[in-house]
Structures are given as structure tokens and as C-alpha cells.
Write a protein that holds these residues in place. Structure first.
Motif, short mmCIF file in Angstrom:
data_model
loop_
_atom_site.label_atom_id
_atom_site.label_comp_id
_atom_site.label_asym_id
_atom_site.label_seq_id
_atom_site.Cartn_x
_atom_site.Cartn_y
_atom_site.Cartn_z
N VAL A 1 7.87 8.99 -0.60
CA VAL A 1 8.09 8.33 0.84
C VAL A 1 8.35 7.05 0.43
CG1 VAL A 1 6.51 7.57 2.69
CG2 VAL A 1 6.35 10.04 1.95
N LYS A 2 9.48 6.59 1.31
CA LYS A 2 9.73 5.05 1.03
C LYS A 2 8.73 4.30 1.62
CE LYS A 2 13.81 1.99 1.96
NZ LYS A 2 15.14 1.96 2.21
N PHE A 3 8.14 3.23 1.02
CA PHE A 3 6.91 2.70 1.54
C PHE A 3 7.54 1.48 2.54
CE2 PHE A 3 3.84 -0.92 1.20
CZ PHE A 3 2.50 -0.21 1.68
N GLU A 4 8.54 1.08 2.27
CA GLU A 4 8.92 0.06 3.22
C GLU A 4 9.13 0.52 4.68
OE1 GLU A 4 9.82 -1.21 -0.75
OE2 GLU A 4 10.20 0.56 -0.04
N THR A 5 9.37 1.72 4.78
CA THR A 5 9.66 2.34 6.40
C THR A 5 8.55 3.30 6.57
OG1 THR A 5 10.94 4.03 5.09
CG2 THR A 5 12.10 2.13 6.28
N TRP A 6 7.46 3.41 5.83
CA TRP A 6 6.07 3.97 6.15
C TRP A 6 5.58 3.56 7.35
CZ3 TRP A 6 0.96 4.35 3.35
CH2 TRP A 6 0.13 5.52 3.48
N TRP A 7 5.17 4.41 8.36
CA TRP A 7 4.69 3.73 9.59
C TRP A 7 3.10 3.12 9.31
CZ3 TRP A 7 0.33 6.05 11.77
CH2 TRP A 7 -0.02 7.56 11.04
N TYR A 8 2.49 4.09 8.54
CA TYR A 8 1.15 3.84 8.37
C TYR A 8 0.54 2.59 7.86
CZ TYR A 8 -3.64 5.59 7.92
OH TYR A 8 -5.22 5.74 8.14
N LYS A 9 1.61 1.75 6.85
CA LYS A 9 1.26 0.60 6.55
C LYS A 9 1.51 -0.62 7.48
CE LYS A 9 5.74 -1.07 5.85
NZ LYS A 9 6.03 -0.34 6.80
N ASN A 10 2.19 -0.37 8.63
CA ASN A 10 2.30 -1.41 9.60
C ASN A 10 1.05 -1.99 10.36
OD1 ASN A 10 5.00 -1.02 8.96
ND2 ASN A 10 5.34 0.42 10.96
N ASP A 11 0.04 -1.25 10.41
CA ASP A 11 -1.15 -1.74 11.19
C ASP A 11 -1.99 -3.13 10.05
OD1 ASP A 11 -4.08 -2.23 12.08
OD2 ASP A 11 -4.03 -0.45 12.87
N PRO A 12 -1.93 -4.18 10.61
CA PRO A 12 -2.28 -5.23 9.72
C PRO A 12 -3.41 -5.18 9.18
CG PRO A 12 -2.29 -5.93 11.99
CD PRO A 12 -1.54 -4.62 12.05
N THR A 13 -4.37 -4.21 9.71
CA THR A 13 -5.83 -4.10 9.13
C THR A 13 -6.02 -3.15 8.17
OG1 THR A 13 -6.59 -2.38 10.78
CG2 THR A 13 -6.90 -4.88 11.39
N HIS A 14 -4.67 -2.22 7.80
CA HIS A 14 -4.55 -1.22 6.58
C HIS A 14 -4.37 -1.92 5.42
CE1 HIS A 14 -3.92 2.28 9.62
NE2 HIS A 14 -4.93 1.68 9.83
N VAL A 15 -5.37 -2.06 4.53
CA VAL A 15 -4.95 -2.80 3.28
C VAL A 15 -4.97 -1.96 2.04
CG1 VAL A 15 -5.98 -4.77 4.54
CG2 VAL A 15 -7.46 -3.23 3.13
N PHE A 16 -5.42 -0.70 1.93
CA PHE A 16 -5.71 0.24 0.94
C PHE A 16 -5.33 1.74 1.20
CE2 PHE A 16 -6.97 2.64 -2.84
CZ PHE A 16 -6.97 1.68 -3.83
#
Length: 210
Positions: free
Chosen positions: A165-180
Motif C-alpha cells: 500500500v502506498k503510504f502517501e495516499t493511504w487514507w487511514y493516516k490522514n486523521d491527525p490523531t492517528h500516530v501509530f
């Protein structure tokens, strides 16, 4: 140099840099984590959570948590004791289980900071869409493990980071409270190094057995 907050491995190489935020991929546990300098303040984090539409009567929300609810009902009865860890402003899992007379306690650092809940022992703990918010996952998983009775289960739900999965376009990382972010290898590391006896992984549910 930053160290992985789960396994404490020094991480030298930047995995991704997105909108000036830096992420690292741990070579030991395979977790992906946000550099701590980009963490929100407590006030900012709570304000973000307050934007969530956590209506316990929402059918879509109930369906989303149903894999955890059904697995709890499969393995436990109302005589067993449970904890909803990170229950949020709308503890739908707790609400659904209490409708069936289950004995379940809630804890949330912002919306239900009941410290007494963290001094008990539980047959099961539910942790739905919470583990991706852990600033110190090694400490958090150790604590959750310690709260379980022998043979107890920790039911988790999060979106795993999959190889390819391309991390740069992965939707799940977009929430600023998602850190790990966890891969299957990260979960296996947790099982082995925190001391869970087994790990069960399905499409919708992660279960650690003590």
C-alpha cells in the motif's frame, strides 16, 4: 534519532514525509509511527475527538462495532467482567452489551477518566479504533495485558497497514490523531513480547489471548 515507541528500536531512515510530517517504519516490529514532534496537544486531540459522530443509536456505528460485540457474546456471558478501553464520547459497544445485561466498565482519558477502572481485573477488554492513537504502545499494551485475568481476551479493531500500500495516499493516516500503524508482523511482535499466548486475526477483528 527517533526510537520506535513500541519496541524501542532506533529508526535512522525516514519512511515518508507528508505535509511536513515525518513518519518512520521500524525495522524490528514493522510498525509505522509519526515523529512525536508532530503530536497534537491534549486540547487539540480532544477537540478532534469531539468532531466524531459517536451516536450510540446510529445503525451504521452499531454495525461497525458488531464484530467485537458478537465475539464478546460468543466467548463470554453476563457473569464475566469486561472493560471498554478508550470508550469515547459515545460508548456504543458498552451500550449494546449492557442492553444484554453484560457487566462492562468504561474508561476514556478524555470522556470518562475513571482511574478506578484501571485497577481491576477483567475477563475481556475491548479496544475499538483506539490502538492507532497510542503515543506509547508498549506501555499501553503492557497495561492492558496486566488487567486481564489468565485466559482473558483483548479484542481490538484498527485498520492494518498492508504491504504494497502506498503510504502517501493511504487514507487511514490522514486523521491527525492517528500516530501509530500496525502490520500483521507488528501484532505478532506484540503477542511475543508483551506475553500474549495467542493471536487471532480476521478481516474485522484482532484478538489477543492472555
Amino acid at each position: 534519532m527517533p526510537c520506535c515507541p513500541l519496541c524501542n528500536t532506533a529508526c535512522l531512515d525516514i519512511f515518508s514525509k507528508i505535509q511536513q510530517k515525518t513518519y518512520y517504519n521500524c525495522p524490528t516490529c514493522n510498525g509505522v509511527f509519526l515523529d512525536a514532534i508532530y503530536f497534537l496537544s491534549a486540547e487539540e486531540e480532544k477537540a478532534r475527538y469531539e468532531l466524531h459522530n459517536n451516536d450510540i443509536h446510529n445503525i451504521g456505528y452499531q454495525k461497525f462495532v458488531s464484530p467485537i460485540v458478537e465475539d464478546v457474546r460468543t466467548h463470554y456471558s453476563k457473569q464475566h467482567k469486561g472493560l471498554d478501553y478508550g470508550s469515547g464520547s459515545g460508548p456504543v459497544i458498552t451500550s449494546l452489551l449492557r442492553d444484554s445485561k453484560y457487566d462492562i466498565t468504561t474508561y476514556d482519558p478524555y470522556f470518562d477518566p475513571n482511574q478506578n477502572a484501571l485497577s481491576g481485573n477483567y475477563d475481556y477488554i475491548v479496544c475499538c479504533e483506539v490502538m492507532e492513537h497510542f503515543y506509547t504502545p508498549f506501555k499501553e499494551f503492557n497495561m492492558l495485558h496486566s488487567l486481564l485475568v489468565p485466559g482473558g481476551r483483548l479484542f481490538c479493531k484498527t485498520t492494518l497497514y498492508q504491504p504494497g500500500v502506498k503510504f502517501e495516499t493511504w487514507w487511514y493516516k490522514n486523521d491527525p490523531t492517528h500516530v501509530f500503524f500496525y502490520s500483521e508482523n507488528t501484532l505478532l511482535w506484540i503477542q511475543k513480547n508483551i506475553g500474549f499466548s495467542e493471536l487471532f486475526l480476521t478481516k474485522n477483528l484482532i484478538t489477543f489471548l492472555k
